[in-house]
Scaffold this active site. Structure first.
Site, short mmCIF file in Angstrom:
data_model
loop_
_atom_site.label_atom_id
_atom_site.label_comp_id
_atom_site.label_asym_id
_atom_site.label_seq_id
_atom_site.Cartn_x
_atom_site.Cartn_y
_atom_site.Cartn_z
N ALA A 135 7.67 1.96 2.73
CA ALA A 135 7.95 2.25 4.14
C ALA A 135 8.01 3.76 4.31
CB ALA A 135 9.27 1.61 4.57
N LYS A 190 13.61 8.18 2.35
CA LYS A 190 13.08 7.37 3.47
C LYS A 190 14.18 6.79 4.36
CE LYS A 190 8.77 7.71 2.02
NZ LYS A 190 8.08 6.60 1.42
N SER A 216 2.02 5.22 -2.10
CA SER A 216 2.30 5.79 -3.42
C SER A 216 3.50 5.14 -4.10
CB SER A 216 2.53 7.31 -3.29
OG SER A 216 3.58 7.56 -2.38
N THR A 217 4.33 4.40 -3.35
CA THR A 217 5.48 3.71 -3.96
C THR A 217 5.07 2.28 -4.36
OG1 THR A 217 6.89 4.96 -2.44
CG2 THR A 217 7.93 3.17 -3.68
N THR A 253 0.85 -1.19 0.00
CA THR A 253 0.00 0.00 0.00
C THR A 253 0.88 1.24 0.00
OG1 THR A 253 -1.72 -1.17 1.19
CG2 THR A 253 -1.75 1.23 1.38
N GLU A 294 -0.55 -5.06 6.41
CA GLU A 294 0.80 -5.11 5.83
C GLU A 294 1.72 -6.00 6.67
OE1 GLU A 294 1.18 -0.79 3.64
OE2 GLU A 294 1.60 -0.88 5.76
N GLY A 335 2.91 2.47 7.92
CA GLY A 335 1.57 2.84 8.37
C GLY A 335 1.17 4.26 8.04
N GLY A 336 2.02 4.93 7.21
CA GLY A 336 1.63 6.27 6.76
C GLY A 336 0.30 6.25 6.03
N GLY A 337 0.02 5.12 5.38
CA GLY A 337 -1.27 4.96 4.70
C GLY A 337 -2.28 4.24 5.58
#
Ligand code: 5RP
Length: 244
Positions: free
Chosen positions: A94, A132, A37-38, A35, A114, A106-108
């Site tokens: 990450a 990162k 944007s990467t 999950t 996950e 867990g930013g998303g």
């Protein structure tokens, strides 16, 4: 010399890292779809390899509505965890990568699913752009903790007793807090230092009312890091330090 990173050059890095990870998928594999944007760039890359006939017999498990929806749209066969007996390769992003490859995720808001998928995967490949990488875990990011709404008050107080500063994550295009894919709330917890990530991970899990936290300790197989080299994205691999 300063290199100005635009949003599109950062996205090119994310795409390069995720595509490098997707190129590791082989026919017959069960693949975990991450999950963010990467990691999401791995989904069209996998779909393209399936469409071209280069890959066959792929089964995928998704870590969120985000990856579920895109995989469905692109025709990638999705399965539940009770329908598969193993995960060969999970690809995920990450928020922060420490030198020993301990992660904050867990930013998303998807760290619960996950972590389940990362823990089941034979190969957990993490894809990031170089922003990162951090010298010290927790120096750039708070640790997300998924919490039952019923228990947010007592969990917050217990987290404060562990030395953390919890903040309820608020939604952007919705009034009120972020609600996770599982229907829970998120606390983003700042720590001045995280000297023992495995212990903090356990301590957070032991608080009644928490589901999962974003500390990923001892799970990472490799990190694929994308950086710009004379305007061209270049991906390098970092492996965990050898255990002595
Ligand atoms: C979602 C995650 C993401 O993988 C993490 O937040 C990185 O996301 P992005 O690639 O958008 O920076 O853990 O819960």
């Amino acid at each position: 010399m300063f290199i100005v990173m635009t949003a599109s050059s950062v996205d090119a890095l994310k795409q390069a890292a995720a595509e490098a990870a997707a190129s590791r998928i082989a026919s017959g594999m069960v693949v975990g779809l991450g999950t963010g944007s990467t990691a999401i760039h791995a989904v069209p890359a996998l779909a393209q390899r399936l469409r071209s006939g280069e890959l066959r017999d792929i089964r995928a498990v998704a870590t969120s509505y985000q990856s579920t929806m895109l995989a469905r749209e692109l025709g990638i066969p999705l399965f539940d965890l009770d329908q598969i007996e193993r995960i060969d390769l999970a690809i995920d992003g990450a928020d922060e990568v420490a030198p020993d490859l301990t992660l904050i995720k867990g930013g998303g808001g998807a760290q619960t699913r996950e972590k389940i998928i990362a823990a089941l995967a034979k190969d957990f490949t993490v894809v990031v752009d170089e922003a990162k990488l951090a010298d010290r875990l927790g120096s750039t990011r708070a640790v997300p903790v998924e919490v039952l709404a019923f228990a947010v008050g007592p969990v917050s107080r217990a987290i404060e007793r562990l030395g953390g500063q919890p903040e309820l994550r608020m939604a952007v295009r919705k009034a009120g807090p972020v609600v996770t894919d599982q229907g829970n709330l998120l606390l983003d917890v700042r720590f001045a230092a995280i000297p023992d990530p495995a212990r903090l991970e356990r301590d957070l899990k032991m608080i009644p009312g928490t589901l999962e936290n974003g500390l990923f300790v001892g799970l990472t197989t490799r990190v694929l890091v994308a950086s710009m080299d004379q305007g061209v994205p270049k991906v390098r691999e970092i492996l965990p330090p050898r255990k002595s």
